[in-house]
Design an enzyme around this catalytic site. Structure first.
Site, PDB file in Angstrom:
ATOM      1  CB  CYS A   2       4.814 -15.311  44.080  1.00 60.08           C
ATOM      2  SG  CYS A   2       5.397 -15.922  42.521  1.00 60.08           S
ATOM      3  NE  ARG A  27       0.127 -11.444  46.196  1.00 63.00           N
ATOM      4  CZ  ARG A  27       0.617 -10.219  46.269  1.00 63.00           C
ATOM      5  NH1 ARG A  27       0.034  -9.340  47.032  1.00 63.00           N
ATOM      6  NH2 ARG A  27       1.682  -9.868  45.592  1.00 63.00           N
ATOM      7  CD1 TRP A  75       0.035 -16.572  38.713  1.00 62.94           C
ATOM      8  CD2 TRP A  75       1.778 -15.665  37.631  1.00 62.94           C
ATOM      9  NE1 TRP A  75      -0.422 -16.085  37.513  1.00 62.94           N
ATOM     10  CE2 TRP A  75       0.624 -15.529  36.831  1.00 62.94           C
ATOM     11  CE3 TRP A  75       2.991 -15.171  37.144  1.00 62.94           C
ATOM     12  CZ2 TRP A  75       0.647 -14.922  35.572  1.00 62.94           C
ATOM     13  CZ3 TRP A  75       3.011 -14.571  35.904  1.00 62.94           C
ATOM     14  CH2 TRP A  75       1.854 -14.447  35.128  1.00 62.94           C
ATOM     15  CG  ASN A 101       6.489 -13.156  46.218  1.00 69.88           C
ATOM     16  OD1 ASN A 101       6.524 -14.382  46.189  1.00 69.88           O
ATOM     17  ND2 ASN A 101       5.536 -12.472  46.824  1.00 69.88           N
ATOM     18  N   GLY A 102       9.166 -12.286  42.705  1.00 70.82           N
ATOM     19  CA  GLY A 102       9.917 -11.422  41.801  1.00 70.82           C
ATOM     20  C   GLY A 102      10.719 -12.263  40.817  1.00 70.82           C
ATOM     21  CD  GLU A 484     -12.914  -2.415  34.022  1.00 74.02           C
ATOM     22  OE1 GLU A 484     -11.844  -2.365  33.396  1.00 74.02           O
ATOM     23  OE2 GLU A 484     -13.047  -3.053  35.084  1.00 74.02           O
ATOM     24  CE  LYS A 488     -13.438  -6.578  35.636  1.00 78.13           C
ATOM     25  NZ  LYS A 488     -12.562  -5.615  36.089  1.00 78.13           N
ATOM     26  CD  GLU A 491     -10.544  -9.132  34.600  1.00 76.78           C
ATOM     27  OE1 GLU A 491      -9.345  -9.223  34.835  1.00 76.78           O
ATOM     28  OE2 GLU A 491     -11.216  -8.136  34.950  1.00 76.78           O
ATOM     29  CG  HIS A 507     -12.529   3.053   9.774  1.00 75.06           C
ATOM     30  ND1 HIS A 507     -12.368   3.638   8.539  1.00 75.06           N
ATOM     31  CD2 HIS A 507     -13.168   3.967  10.535  1.00 75.06           C
ATOM     32  CE1 HIS A 507     -12.867   4.871   8.560  1.00 75.06           C
ATOM     33  NE2 HIS A 507     -13.369   5.082   9.767  1.00 75.06           N
ATOM     34  CE  LYS A 608      -7.495  -7.334  43.415  1.00 79.06           C
ATOM     35  NZ  LYS A 608      -8.549  -6.852  42.502  1.00 79.06           N
TER      36      LYS A 608
HETATM   37  C1  G6P Z   1      -4.145  -7.020  37.426  1.00 77.64           C
HETATM   38  C2  G6P Z   1      -5.533  -7.083  38.051  1.00 77.64           C
HETATM   39  C3  G6P Z   1      -6.414  -5.976  37.489  1.00 77.64           C
HETATM   40  C4  G6P Z   1      -5.757  -4.630  37.703  1.00 77.64           C
HETATM   41  C5  G6P Z   1      -4.335  -4.603  37.121  1.00 77.64           C
HETATM   42  C6  G6P Z   1      -3.589  -3.369  37.577  1.00 77.64           C
HETATM   43  O1  G6P Z   1      -4.224  -7.343  36.083  1.00 77.64           O
HETATM   44  O2  G6P Z   1      -6.134  -8.328  37.805  1.00 77.64           O
HETATM   45  O3  G6P Z   1      -7.670  -6.002  38.140  1.00 77.64           O
HETATM   46  O4  G6P Z   1      -6.529  -3.641  37.094  1.00 77.64           O
HETATM   47  O5  G6P Z   1      -3.583  -5.715  37.586  1.00 77.64           O
HETATM   48  O6  G6P Z   1      -3.403  -3.472  38.969  1.00 77.64           O
HETATM   49  P1  G6P Z   1      -3.261  -2.265  39.959  1.00 77.64           P
HETATM   50  O7  G6P Z   1      -3.147  -2.912  41.316  1.00 77.64           O
HETATM   51  O8  G6P Z   1      -2.022  -1.537  39.567  1.00 77.64           O
HETATM   52  O9  G6P Z   1      -4.482  -1.426  39.828  1.00 77.64           O
END
Ligand code: G6P
Length: 613
Positions: A2, A27, A75, A101-102, A484, A488, A491, A507, A608
């Site tokens: 949010c 976000r 959100w 927010n929260g 990673e 990527k 997502e 395994h 985000k």
């Molecule tokens: C979300 C973002 C990721 C990020 C993660 C941790 O999932 O989409 O890209 O790695 O949060 O966020 P931070 O701001 O703590 O690195």
């Protein structure tokens, strides 16, 4: 997650709010709304879906008049995305509007109380209780809004950043926060509140960071802050030096691609100022050499891609320091009763500096007596403010939900930290120290070389974008890199993808390999290259199509064993190789998502900055 914007001044509020909300779109959200007070009283407009739907509804803000207002991108947590569940939420009289927010954890109890008082609820949200409760105390307090809000705060459990507007006090906004980011923007004859500085950067660069439990009262003339007992407090004004265009697309189709391309510069900015006379140097580093020597254990704690940086960091730091380094997901750390004492260093990694689980892990580590060092991108963020030591990644604002330049700069900072500690612990021979430092200094130009291969990577993406399942395999740092690469891809392209340590294939996972399965084999670590070859042969024998990532000198070997495509990175020190290897994986994910027509910068269901548990 949010987003909140608030405005009070002499401009028309609605267009300013829409503009701010547009800058928070990255976000992640599913609905949006604004409340503005003007000659028609308190007007509210809310709409499910993209911000454009709301903007069309109010003619880009022109349909609602007034110089004070609050806006929100939601959100969904409590209650599905819908017009009615969108914020702002109104009190029963329709005279108090709230954005939040929260999560209000005790909302059910508060709701029951309010329903007992005859209040009817319009939405399924936890936020609505706040609007009603403020009105309840407002009446009891004979119309003192600030003290009504304060009384509400003492009854709320959970995390919140709130923006509050009342039709009875229409020349002011109230802002409060606890465990959810909120900043105040200070302008000339106008003031702002926002959950994220990018929302107001166009209007002001002077900001105040609210601390937990603090409240602020904003009028066009100024900002007054109060502690939780409503005692006035002085807050420092901080200058934000991010460029406005750093948060614009600047001709690129997507923020993600722009941010991938910005990596050489971001790493230069992060690394160069920290190297002086051939040594890593951190200004005002809050750990003494003795603290470092006495450090018995190190944890790296983070979420998402930041956690993957920690995975690479474990291999690299243990190699440089010969000290145990444990990597923990922040969401696990806070509940796992970690073995932490005053000789433990907890390294917290977070781009946003606001991820709730990471923040909670930090507090748990401090409670147990550990020193906390954080690697953070956003200046003044909550994690930065609560850490004993902060090392900033100077990556600039990262807008795309899928992180790229933040990941790369975090990794570079972790490598610098390894060198800094190694020098004090005497654990690295001088030539090795210099070789790593040298590789870090050459990293930006080597990333530029990797970026030049983007057409080949685009071609490979065109060959494989319609696969429905992908496996990334690798050993050591290549395994950490695979985590990673896989994240990527999944997502942003929504392709099912998993990363495995190659040695684990036999395994279980190998039973999933069949004719045409795509396996991305990561083999940049020369020492284990032969093992990587064996794993490629194993999966090829079972019909997999293999894309390989290796160093230039191993290209022919990979082609020789039938890899359908080979992407290479230049030679570098093994500690620095993952920083090169991640770039083709980012590009591959980007092009695959592009070919699948996905919403690259704002993938479905993702946010985000994850500010709820
Ligand atoms: C979300 C973002 C990721 C990020 C993660 C941790 O999932 O989409 O890209 O790695 O949060 O966020 P931070 O701001 O703590 O690195």
């Amino acid at each position: 997650m949010c987003g909140i914007v608030g405005y009070v001044g002499d401009q028309q509020a609605a267009p300013v709010l829409l503009d701010g909300l547009a800058r928070l779109e990255y976000r992640g959200y599913d609905s949006a709304g604004v409340a503005v007070f003007g000659d028609q009283g308190l007007e509210v407009a809310k709409a499910k879906g993209r911000l454009q739907v709301l903007s069309d509804l109010i003619d880009g803000g022109r349909a609602i008049h007034g110089n004070v207002g609050i806006g929100h991108t939601r959100w969904a947590t409590h209650g599905a995305p819908s017009d009615v569940n969108s914020h702002p939420h109104m009190s029963r009289s329709g005279r108090i509007a709230v954005v939040h927010n929260g999560i209000i954890e005790n909302y059910a109890e508060l709701k029951a109380f309010l329903m007992g008082e005859g209040v009817e609820f319009a939405s399924e949200t936890d936020t609505e209780v706040v609007a009603h409760l403020i009105e309840y105390f407002y009446k009891k307090d004979n119309g003192d809004l600030l003290s009504a809000v304060n009384r509400v705060l003492h009854r709320l459990e959970g995390a919140y950043a709130l923006g509050i507007l009342s039709a009875d006090d229409p020349d002011q906004l109230i802002a409060v926060r606890k465990d959810s980011p909120l900043i105040l923007g200070v302008g000339q004859g106008e003031n702002f509140l926002a959950s994220d500085v990018t929302a107001i950067l166009r209007y002001t660069r002077e900001v105040i960071y609210l601390e937990d439990g603090e409240m602020a009262l904003l009028t066009p003339q100024g900002v007054r802050c109060f502690d939780h007992l409503m005692r006035p407090i002085e807050k420092a004004l901080c200058h934000v030096d991010w460029e406005i265009d750093a948060a614009e697309k600047g001709g690129y189709e997507h923020f993600m691609f722009k941010e991938i391309m910005e990596q050489p510069d971001a790493i230069r900015r992060t690394v160069s100022p920290r190297i002086k006379d051939g040594r890593v140097h951190f200004e005002d580093f809050g750990l003494s050499d003795q603290d470092i020597r006495e450090m018995s254990r190190m944890y790296i704690v983070a979420c998402g891609s930041s956690y993957h940086v920690g995975m690479v960091g474990k291999y690299n730091l243990e190699r440089m320091l010969r000290r145990p380094v444990e990597v923990s997901l922040a969401s696990e750390f806070r509940y796992m009763d970690p073995i932490v004492d005053e000789k433990t260093l907890v390294v917290v990694i977070s781009q946003s500096g606001e991820t709730l689980d990471t923040m909670a892990a930090l507090r748990e580590a401090k409670r147990l007596g550990a020193k906390v060092l954080s690697i953070v991108n956003v200046m003044g963020s909550s994690i930065a403010r609560e850490s004993d030591v902060v090392l900033y990644t100077w990556a600039g604002p990262e807008i795309s939900v899928a992180t790229t330049k933040a990941y790369s700069t975090q990794l570079a900072v972790l490598d610098l930290l390894g060198l800094y500690f190694a020098q004090r612990l005497g654990t690295l021979p001088e030539e090795e120290y210099q070789a790593i430092l040298d590789s870090l200094l050459h990293l930006p130009e080597q990333i530029e070389q990797v970026l030049e291969q983007r057409e080949q990577i685009q071609y490979l993406a065109s060959q494989f974008f319609n696969h429905s399942s992908v496996f990334f395999i690798g050993r050591n740092c290549d395994y950490a890199l695979g985590l990673e690469g896989s994240l990527k891809l999944k997502e942003i392209s929504y392709i099912h993808s998993e990363a495995y340590a190659s040695g684990e294939l036999k395994h279980g996972t190998i039973s999933l390999i069949e004719e045409g399965t795509l396996v991305i084999a990561l083999a940049t670590y020369a020492k284990l290259f032969d093992k990587a070859v064996s794993n490629v042969v194993e999966v090829r024998t079972r019909g997999a199509e293999v894309l390989a990532l290796t160093t230039e000198d191993h290209r022919a070997d990979m082609e020789g064993i039938g890899a359908a495509g080979v992407v290479t990175v230049p030679h570098s020190h093994p500690v620095v190789l993952p920083s090169l290897g991640v770039v083709p994986l980012q590009l591959f994910a980007y092009y695959v998502a592009l070919m699948r027509g996905c919403d690259i910068d704002k993938p479905r269901n993702l946010a985000k900055s994850v500010t709820v548990e």
